[in-house]
Design an enzyme around this catalytic site. Sequence first.
Site, short mmCIF file in Angstrom:
data_model
loop_
_atom_site.label_atom_id
_atom_site.label_comp_id
_atom_site.label_asym_id
_atom_site.label_seq_id
_atom_site.Cartn_x
_atom_site.Cartn_y
_atom_site.Cartn_z
NE ARG A 61 -6.42 -6.47 -2.24
CZ ARG A 61 -7.26 -7.37 -2.76
NH1 ARG A 61 -8.27 -7.83 -2.04
NH2 ARG A 61 -7.09 -7.80 -3.99
CG HIS A 65 -8.33 -2.67 -4.75
ND1 HIS A 65 -8.81 -3.92 -5.07
CD2 HIS A 65 -6.98 -2.81 -4.65
CE1 HIS A 65 -7.79 -4.79 -5.16
NE2 HIS A 65 -6.68 -4.13 -4.90
CG ASN A 93 -12.22 -4.75 -6.50
OD1 ASN A 93 -11.09 -4.74 -6.00
ND2 ASN A 93 -12.73 -3.71 -7.14
CG HIS A 193 1.08 -7.05 -0.07
ND1 HIS A 193 1.39 -7.53 -1.32
CD2 HIS A 193 -0.13 -6.43 -0.20
CE1 HIS A 193 0.42 -7.22 -2.17
NE2 HIS A 193 -0.51 -6.55 -1.52
C1 HEM Z 1 1.98 -3.59 -6.23
C2 HEM Z 1 0.91 -4.15 -6.72
C3 HEM Z 1 -0.04 -4.97 -5.91
C4 HEM Z 1 -0.54 -6.18 -6.25
C5 HEM Z 1 -0.24 -6.95 -7.54
C6 HEM Z 1 -1.38 -6.63 -5.17
C7 HEM Z 1 -2.08 -7.83 -5.15
C8 HEM Z 1 -2.75 -8.34 -4.06
C9 HEM Z 1 -3.38 -9.61 -4.02
C10 HEM Z 1 -3.43 -10.60 -5.17
C11 HEM Z 1 -3.90 -9.78 -2.78
C12 HEM Z 1 -4.70 -10.99 -2.27
C13 HEM Z 1 -6.13 -10.86 -2.78
C14 HEM Z 1 -6.99 -12.09 -2.57
O1 HEM Z 1 -6.58 -13.02 -1.88
O2 HEM Z 1 -8.11 -12.11 -3.09
C15 HEM Z 1 -3.61 -8.59 -2.03
C16 HEM Z 1 -3.97 -8.36 -0.73
C17 HEM Z 1 -3.72 -7.18 -0.05
N1 HEM Z 1 -3.22 -6.03 -0.60
FE1 HEM Z 1 -2.25 -5.86 -2.36
N2 HEM Z 1 -1.39 -5.68 -4.20
C18 HEM Z 1 -0.59 -4.64 -4.60
C19 HEM Z 1 -0.38 -3.46 -3.93
C20 HEM Z 1 -1.01 -3.12 -2.74
C21 HEM Z 1 -1.02 -1.81 -2.18
C22 HEM Z 1 -0.38 -0.56 -2.81
C23 HEM Z 1 -1.72 -1.88 -1.01
C24 HEM Z 1 -2.08 -0.79 -0.04
C25 HEM Z 1 -1.42 0.35 0.08
C26 HEM Z 1 -2.13 -3.26 -0.85
C27 HEM Z 1 -2.79 -3.76 0.24
C28 HEM Z 1 -3.16 -5.08 0.39
C29 HEM Z 1 -3.62 -5.66 1.64
C30 HEM Z 1 -3.64 -4.95 2.97
C31 HEM Z 1 -4.00 -6.98 1.36
C32 HEM Z 1 -4.60 -7.99 2.34
C33 HEM Z 1 -6.12 -7.76 2.40
C34 HEM Z 1 -6.87 -8.67 3.33
O3 HEM Z 1 -6.31 -9.54 3.98
O4 HEM Z 1 -8.11 -8.51 3.38
N3 HEM Z 1 -1.71 -3.97 -1.93
N4 HEM Z 1 -2.92 -7.72 -2.84
#
Ligand code: HEM
Length: 320
Positions: A61, A65, A93, A193
């Site tokens: 992530r 970002h 973030n 995800h």
């Molecule tokens: C398509 C639009 C996307 C949205 C709206 C989105 C939104 C989010 C949100 C809301 C979370 C949880 C954050 C929290 O709990 O504070 C999350 C987690 C995560 N996102 Fe996304 N995301 C998107 C695309 C992506 C992309 C493109 C990637 C990587 C290529 C990604 C990788 C991740 C990962 C791996 C997590 C888990 C992080 C952890 O557990 O520390 N996301 N995302």
Amino acid sequence: MAATQLFITYFAMISAIMLSAFGELSVDFYDEVCPQALPTIKVMVEEAIALEPRMGASLVRLHFHDCFVNGCDGSILLDDTPDFIGEKTAAPNNNSVRGFDVIDQIKAAVNLACLGNVVSCADILAVAARDSVVALGGGSYDVLLGRRDTTTASRDAANTNIPSPLLDLPDLIANFESHGLGLVDLVALSGAHSLGFSRCLLFRNRIYNETSTIDGDFAASLQAVCPPSGDDDKLAPLDESPVSFDTAYYQDLVESRGLLHSDQQLFKGDGSLAGELVQKYSGNRDAFWADFGTAMIRMGNLSPLTGSDGEIRENCRVAN
Ligand code: HEM
Ligand SMILES: *[C@@H]1O[C@H](CO)[C@@H](O)[C@H](O)[C@H]1NC(C)=O
Ligand SMILES: *[C@@H]1O[C@H](CO)[C@@H](O)[C@H](O)[C@H]1NC(C)=O
């Protein structure tokens, strides 16, 4: 003779296409200057994930970002200074992105292995993301290298450019398009995800208010973790197997078990192109991995600083 000329013309064309598509990045950028760079990052990532499996998700992530805010230039790693407020406290973030200490440790190990400061923080993020995917069971892809680090960052830019989990499909598509990424990139990259967790704060609305698009048992199980108010930081996994890079994310979507509103937007059972891709990836791990790798390379190529632009930061948190 003619065949040789044809070959040379062909080679020149391909080179031109590669250059225009990938800027000046290349897979072998560190081969001469520090052959130990990539193996060092890999070992450090594996150790961090052995200590805490979720760290792989967090590192993936961080790269996302970073890239979505003025390109993959290491901007997300900069601490605030008297001159600018950085990205770490931007809404998407703050209290959410993690892994900064691990990146510091990797940077220190790489500087040691290379006997100097030759590997950029932006490249470390790109490689650590790939190594995390592989360490958690996913397929590999070649990371293009040679990014340099920015000396500045902007909280406002992070607030504007990173997509919100409350967006509907057209706005998700528009956001990715604004970064030069298409529908296949959106659906394949969302497959990240397959790893990691979300806070209650960000899926509360979905589990109480989206009764028509969420599986009833799934909503009930999440309501037990995430009350209508309070406990904002309680975590739920983004798919059924949050430390394994598999197709469960897409299978969950097909069953209306997407955790975030934005996730379920990719599959609404309405025959949309996005939905067809979700269906395809849900039953075809190799297709998912191939498209994910291609899309990660495309994302990793967003406006990199190259050549003599930017710098190679000694410490990822501060400009030299
Ligand atoms: C398509 C639009 C996307 C949205 C709206 C989105 C939104 C989010 C949100 C809301 C979370 C949880 C954050 C929290 O709990 O504070 C999350 C987690 C995560 N996102 Fe996304 N995301 C998107 C695309 C992506 C992309 C493109 C990637 C990587 C290529 C990604 C990788 C991740 C990962 C791996 C997590 C888990 C992080 C952890 O557990 O520390 N996301 N995302
Ligand atoms: C970031 O989170 C901290 C801790 O919860 C909070 O005190 C601070 O106000 C937040 N910053 C912004 C800009 O929202
Ligand atoms: C459900 O939606 C309503 C109307 O948009 C909103 O006021 C309420 O806070 C939402 N409930 C939850 C638990 O998110």
